[in-house]
Design an enzyme around this catalytic site. Structure first.
Site, mmCIF file in Angstrom:
data_model
loop_
_atom_site.group_PDB
_atom_site.id
_atom_site.type_symbol
_atom_site.label_atom_id
_atom_site.label_comp_id
_atom_site.label_asym_id
_atom_site.label_seq_id
_atom_site.Cartn_x
_atom_site.Cartn_y
_atom_site.Cartn_z
ATOM 1 N N GLY A 192 4.480 7.228 -1.122
ATOM 2 C CA GLY A 192 5.810 6.786 -1.499
ATOM 3 C C GLY A 192 6.914 7.007 -0.492
ATOM 4 O O GLY A 192 8.077 6.702 -0.783
ATOM 5 N N ALA A 238 1.428 4.350 -1.817
ATOM 6 C CA ALA A 238 1.297 5.806 -1.961
ATOM 7 C C ALA A 238 1.238 6.478 -0.588
ATOM 8 O O ALA A 238 0.708 5.900 0.370
ATOM 9 C CB ALA A 238 0.049 6.140 -2.776
ATOM 10 N N ALA A 249 0.880 -1.178 0.000
ATOM 11 C CA ALA A 249 0.000 0.000 0.000
ATOM 12 C C ALA A 249 0.909 1.218 0.000
ATOM 13 O O ALA A 249 1.116 1.860 1.023
ATOM 14 C CB ALA A 249 -0.923 -0.017 1.210
ATOM 15 N N CYS A 283 -0.790 3.120 11.649
ATOM 16 C CA CYS A 283 -0.663 4.368 12.406
ATOM 17 C C CYS A 283 -1.800 4.418 13.437
ATOM 18 O O CYS A 283 -2.474 5.427 13.608
ATOM 19 C CB CYS A 283 -0.664 5.593 11.496
ATOM 20 S SG CYS A 283 -2.070 5.726 10.381
#
Length: 302
Positions: A121, A119, A117, A237
């Site tokens: 980057g 992006a 996953a 997160c």
């Protein structure tokens, strides 16, 4: 605990951590987090970057566990993005917590790496820098616009050995096999709350159930794509155990995997929360760090 924390989230924090640690998390939510960045060694060295930032009037502070991480205690992100060295891709704005998973992944040159996953980057380009552009990296992103942003950042950072796939990683063919996998899953964002900013995140039982379903599917897929005997990093997160320890324990049991204790020598200054799975890491949010969870898993050999 502060009343402006969403009620569901408050209840979960108190239930999972108790009053003392829940209050630590709440204090982290209230803090104004410092701007942090990562030096991109594909284009610049830490000393040159520190000197350029000093010339721009920006104070920098070192981070013990990475020579590439810098804290800018006074500068705002908007000022950093206006700098020429940012435009040249010599630095990348990235939270300290999100720099930890690529470091613990331990990717090596010539390995075949999957970022499931990817992006926008940050972690992908960090892996490219850590391996000197010598690892073969596949970066997945299902959203077309985010995939384009990923390609843009890869080009600016000089990450030249990355193949971008505009696909939901859950749809990858099981015939693929990777030496290492980084799975930083979509999550509730319960580690990134900042009370002085307007949050778009929803915290309720239904949203948590939906996001954990996606996480489990991605993690089980990752363990199918991982070569037997090889290791992957799972990160969020979030500070909620439903997305963290509970998820890792359940998926490992279903997929025939084992949790590998993280080697955290050098990370002693990172603020930590209790974990339900030994050998994993849960970062407590504060003025420097976002709340974050990291676990390493190994697919067992048959």
């Amino acid at each position: 605990m502060k009343e402006d924390i969403p009620q569901f989230l408050r209840d979960e924090l108190l239930r999972q951590y108790g009053e003392v640690d829940a209050e630590r998390i709440a204090q982290g939510y209230a803090a104004r987090r410092a701007t942090t960045l990562r030096v991109n060694r594909l284009k610049a060295g830490p000393q040159a970057v520190r000197e350029a930032l000093k010339e721009a009037g920006m104070e920098t502070q070192a981070v013990p566990w990475s020579g590439d991480a810098l804290v800018l205690p006074e500068a705002r992100g908007e000022a950093v993005t206006a700098l020429p060295l940012y435009e040249r891709g010599e630095i990348y704005l990235q939270s300290l917590s999100s720099m930890i998973p690529p470091l613990l992944l331990g990717a090596q040159p010539e390995e075949n790496i999957l970022d499931m996953a990817a992006a926008p980057g940050g972690k992908t380009t960090q892996i490219a820098a850590l391996t000197g552009n010598r690892a073969m990296i596949t970066a997945c992103e299902r959203n077309a616009a985010r995939a384009e942003r990923l390609r843009f950042n890869l080009a600016r950072q000089g990450a030249s050995r990355v193949s971008v796939m505009n696909i939901d990683a859950r749809q990858l063919d099981d015939l693929f096999a990777f030496d290492r996998i980084l799975l930083d899953v979509p999550c509730s964002g319960s580690g990134t709350v900042q009370l002085h900013e307007r949050s778009r995140a929803r915290f309720d039982r239904e949203t948590l159930a939906r996001v954990t379903k996606t996480q489990e599917a991605l993690l089980l897929k990752a363990l199918r794509l991982l070569r037997p005997g090889h290791e992957m990093i799972y990160s969020t997160c979030s500070v909620l155990d439903q997305e963290n320890g509970e998820m890792v324990r359940r998926a490992a049991a279903r997929a025939g995997a084992e949790v590998v204790p993280l080697e955290l020598t050098g990370f002693e200054d990172v603020p930590r929360l209790p974990v339900s799975v030994p050998g994993t890491l849960c970062v407590c949010p504060d003025a420097r760090y976002e709340g974050f969870f990291v676990a390493k898993l190994r697919r067992k050999r048959k």
